[in-house]
Design an enzyme around this catalytic site. Sequence first.
Site, short mmCIF file in Angstrom:
data_model
loop_
_atom_site.label_atom_id
_atom_site.label_comp_id
_atom_site.label_asym_id
_atom_site.label_seq_id
_atom_site.Cartn_x
_atom_site.Cartn_y
_atom_site.Cartn_z
N SER A 38 0.80 -1.23 0.00
CA SER A 38 0.00 0.00 0.00
C SER A 38 0.83 1.28 0.00
O SER A 38 0.34 2.35 -0.35
CB SER A 38 -0.94 0.02 1.22
OG SER A 38 -0.20 -0.07 2.43
N ASP A 328 -3.31 8.38 7.46
CA ASP A 328 -4.24 7.49 8.15
C ASP A 328 -3.45 6.65 9.14
O ASP A 328 -2.28 6.93 9.40
CB ASP A 328 -5.06 6.64 7.16
CG ASP A 328 -4.22 5.63 6.38
OD1 ASP A 328 -3.05 5.40 6.75
OD2 ASP A 328 -4.72 5.08 5.38
N HIS A 331 -0.33 5.06 6.99
CA HIS A 331 0.38 5.63 5.85
C HIS A 331 0.76 7.10 6.03
O HIS A 331 -0.04 7.88 6.56
CB HIS A 331 -0.47 5.47 4.59
CG HIS A 331 -0.93 4.07 4.35
ND1 HIS A 331 -2.18 3.61 4.73
CD2 HIS A 331 -0.28 3.02 3.79
CE1 HIS A 331 -2.29 2.34 4.41
NE2 HIS A 331 -1.15 1.95 3.84
#
Length: 353
Positions: A38, A328, A331
Amino acid sequence: MTISSLFLCYYWILVVISWLGWISAQPLVPALFIFGDSIVDAGNNNNLETLVKANFAPYGRDFVKHKPTGRFCNGKLASDFTAENLGFTSYPLPYLSKQARGKNLLLGANFASASSGYDDTTAKIYNTISLSKQVDFYKSFQKKLVGMVGNSNTSSIINGSIHFVSSGSSDFVQNYYINPLLYKKYTTDQFSDILLESYTNFVQELHKMGARNIGVTTLPPLGCVPAVITIFGDDTNSCVENINKAALSFNDKLNSTSQILQARLSSLNLVVLDIYQPLHDLVTKPMDYGFFEARKACCGTGLLETSFLCNSKSPGTCKNASEYVFWDGFHPTEAANKILSDDLLAAGISLIS
């Protein structure tokens, strides 16, 4: 080296690269290929039946046109800034996107998938694209490229391009530490060995397919990630040191394994890119870098939210993400990614052959 000296060093590297790019009027390498999780997923998960997605607000609110793309960030990823530093005017497209076809593939592709890892079972848990499947997609990419430019030109593009890899975080945070079938059977060192065996196979496969310049990031300080502190921090606001220790141990083994691969594959230029220390510095000394919040993320409460838990109705989402290290629960923000990308630039200059 002082912080001011480091910034001066980065400045002159950027000046030289910009000057070279101006002379050639084209990117410094033929193409950029991105693999991993991610941290570098630019939207491949948008096309999967998985809960691990970021193609909705407020993700992407500071990106181009202020629209979500599938990036797990408010704006640009470190890999986006890397593409810009290399002279690209657009970013490698997610390979599963409808736009990833024809001439758009000439500048490379992004195969990364959030919640994937070196261990294929990590991706299976979340129905995402395992690293071995990403390699399969890369093989299909090369076939398409041969159809467009022929075998000889394809070899030149692949040989001269940069292959960027960011993986391993999900293996620990989203698999090992929450999976009793793993943490009761293996120590973190034993699990690291399993991951590094997969890493070795991955690098060897890329090399067999023509990749000569590969940059792989270390694990970040996983114990300093907001969601990890919330889940494993025993009601403290401090980094979880045993998880950071596991990350550092993995990174040591990643370095030694990469040195062995470099010696074994003489034509390979394999560079380990440290993101542990730069991100650890941002978390532990945020104000030195212009940040005001490093424990909580911008989205929602900042303690846990990521993917669908970080949405347009999440209460408490900050107005100015540039003041935060994390966007978040897992990240970094675009602002943090910019700083990390500058470190990657300094460390990865040798990848530009």
